[in-house]
Design a protein around this motif. Structure first.
Motif, mmCIF file in Angstrom:
data_model
loop_
_atom_site.group_PDB
_atom_site.id
_atom_site.type_symbol
_atom_site.label_atom_id
_atom_site.label_comp_id
_atom_site.label_asym_id
_atom_site.label_seq_id
_atom_site.Cartn_x
_atom_site.Cartn_y
_atom_site.Cartn_z
ATOM 1 N N TRP A 16 7.191 -8.200 -4.602
ATOM 2 C CA TRP A 16 6.014 -8.082 -3.736
ATOM 3 C C TRP A 16 6.189 -6.928 -2.762
ATOM 4 O O TRP A 16 5.258 -6.215 -2.463
ATOM 5 C CB TRP A 16 5.767 -9.385 -2.972
ATOM 6 N N SER A 20 3.479 -4.228 -2.101
ATOM 7 C CA SER A 20 2.691 -4.158 -0.865
ATOM 8 C C SER A 20 2.928 -2.873 -0.119
ATOM 9 O O SER A 20 2.078 -2.415 0.622
ATOM 10 C CB SER A 20 3.016 -5.346 0.032
ATOM 11 N N VAL A 25 -1.518 0.971 -2.925
ATOM 12 C CA VAL A 25 -2.048 -0.296 -2.382
ATOM 13 C C VAL A 25 -2.335 -0.142 -0.904
ATOM 14 O O VAL A 25 -3.334 -0.623 -0.386
ATOM 15 C CB VAL A 25 -1.052 -1.441 -2.635
ATOM 16 N N HIS A 29 -5.883 -0.480 1.219
ATOM 17 C CA HIS A 29 -6.105 -1.347 2.361
ATOM 18 C C HIS A 29 -6.586 -0.578 3.569
ATOM 19 O O HIS A 29 -6.839 -1.166 4.601
ATOM 20 C CB HIS A 29 -4.806 -2.081 2.742
ATOM 21 N N SER A 105 -7.357 -3.977 5.657
ATOM 22 C CA SER A 105 -7.979 -4.978 4.790
ATOM 23 C C SER A 105 -6.935 -5.798 4.059
ATOM 24 O O SER A 105 -7.243 -6.420 3.049
ATOM 25 C CB SER A 105 -8.881 -4.299 3.759
ATOM 26 N N GLU A 106 -5.691 -5.804 4.573
ATOM 27 C CA GLU A 106 -4.639 -6.480 3.819
ATOM 28 C C GLU A 106 -4.923 -7.967 3.668
ATOM 29 O O GLU A 106 -4.572 -8.585 2.667
ATOM 30 C CB GLU A 106 -3.298 -6.272 4.524
ATOM 31 N N TRP A 107 -5.600 -8.549 4.689
ATOM 32 C CA TRP A 107 -5.813 -9.993 4.640
ATOM 33 C C TRP A 107 -6.618 -10.396 3.406
ATOM 34 O O TRP A 107 -6.429 -11.478 2.861
ATOM 35 C CB TRP A 107 -6.518 -10.476 5.915
ATOM 36 N N LYS A 108 -7.487 -9.511 2.945
ATOM 37 C CA LYS A 108 -8.289 -9.866 1.771
ATOM 38 C C LYS A 108 -7.395 -10.021 0.546
ATOM 39 O O LYS A 108 -7.568 -10.950 -0.250
ATOM 40 C CB LYS A 108 -9.346 -8.802 1.505
ATOM 41 N N THR A 109 -6.413 -9.100 0.417
ATOM 42 C CA THR A 109 -5.483 -9.222 -0.704
ATOM 43 C C THR A 109 -4.669 -10.496 -0.579
ATOM 44 O O THR A 109 -4.449 -11.206 -1.574
ATOM 45 C CB THR A 109 -4.545 -8.008 -0.725
ATOM 46 N N VAL A 110 -4.237 -10.813 0.642
ATOM 47 C CA VAL A 110 -3.402 -11.997 0.831
ATOM 48 C C VAL A 110 -4.186 -13.248 0.460
ATOM 49 O O VAL A 110 -3.725 -14.092 -0.314
ATOM 50 C CB VAL A 110 -2.911 -12.066 2.287
ATOM 51 N N GLY A 112 -6.908 -13.488 -1.328
ATOM 52 C CA GLY A 112 -7.232 -13.492 -2.754
ATOM 53 C C GLY A 112 -6.052 -13.942 -3.589
ATOM 54 O O GLY A 112 -6.187 -14.769 -4.502
ATOM 55 N N GLY A 113 -4.858 -13.388 -3.268
ATOM 56 C CA GLY A 113 -3.674 -13.793 -4.004
ATOM 57 C C GLY A 113 -3.374 -15.263 -3.825
ATOM 58 O O GLY A 113 -2.990 -15.969 -4.766
#
Lengths: 176, 79
Positions: A16, A20, A25, A29, A105-110, A112-113
């Motif tokens: 990860w 990340s 990536v 973000h 926008s990292e929270w969206k990836t988190v 979503g994952g």
């Protein structure tokens, strides 16, 4: 055998952290990414909220008009126009405070994952339910639970504000 | 630059001001929580117990439970 070793090696390289912190990536973000390597023996430029004055100015090598602006800065500052003051700020600093404080926008990836892996776990448990688990205990069957409930009512379990308080002993049914 | 000068910001007493404000808030919220719990949980519960025991006949309940067969020391009257 060799292919499975290669698969394990590939999995080990894919962590990860490497995903990340990869530049593609991070740029997705909306974060800024450093592209050159740094010399740690020299003072570094930094954009930080808690140390607002960096050790060195952002731009040290000036071209012609930047040098002229720097000369004008040595005089009275009241003679500088607003654009010149902003240009001088952007010479000494890379990001403004507004840009520094902007979130990513990292929270969206988190999130979503998170949902993806929750869903995957659900599928795994469904498969286990079908192919792994044995029968539930007989004490969970309808008939047994009915007998159990009748016995609890007969014993007056929690008659004041709990289980048996919901049962009407006169009409022999649950209170409405 | 701006037309007038800005007012001088507060330089002292910042922690004291924050503590005074938040102390009042904390006291109020705690009292409200305690009062809310008392009137929504403890008072109804006391009422429920009082109602239950107002006309409670222990012997009648015992006979009913005996007939249902839940005791080991006494069997229902028929046996």
């Amino acid at each position: 055998m060799l292919s499975s070793r290669a698969a394990v090696r590939g999995l080990q390289l894919f962590t990860w952290r490497s995903l990340s912190t990869s530049t593609c990536v991070q740029e997705a973000h909306g974060k800024e990414v450093a592209t050159s390597s740094i010399d740690c023996s020299q003072p570094q430029y930094n954009d930080r909220l808690d140390t607002p004055l960096p050790d060195i100015p952002y731009v040290t090598k000036f071209n012609n008009e930047q040098s002229k602006l720097k000369e004008k800065e040595k005089g009275p500052w009241t003679q500088l126009t607003k654009e010149e003051k902003l240009a001088l700020y952007h010479l000494s600093h890379r990001q403004t405070f507004a840009e520094m404080k902007k979130g990513s926008s990292e929270w969206k990836t988190v999130v979503g994952g998170l949902f993806f892996f929750l869903g995957f776990t659900g599928l795994v448990i469904w498969w286990q339910r079908v192919f792994v688990f044995g029968k539930p205990p007989h004490t969970l069957s309808e008939e047994w639970v009915a007998m159990q409930t009748q016995r609890m009512i007969d014993m007056r379990v929690n008659p004041i504000s709990g289980f048996s308080s919901e049962w009407d002993y006169n009409t022999k049914q649950w209170k409405k | 630059m701006s037309a007038g000068t800005l007012a001088k910001p507060a330089m002292r007493g910042l922690l004291g001001k924050r503590l005074r404000f938040h102390l009042a808030v904390a006291f109020t919220l705690s009292l409200a929580a305690a009062a809310g719990f008392k009137f929504s949980v403890t008072e109804p519960r006391k009422q429920a117990y009082a109602e239950f025991y107002k006309n409670y006949d222990a012997m009648k309940e015992f006979e009913a439970m005996r007939e249902a067969g839940v005791f080991q020391s006494v069997r229902p009257k028929g046996q």
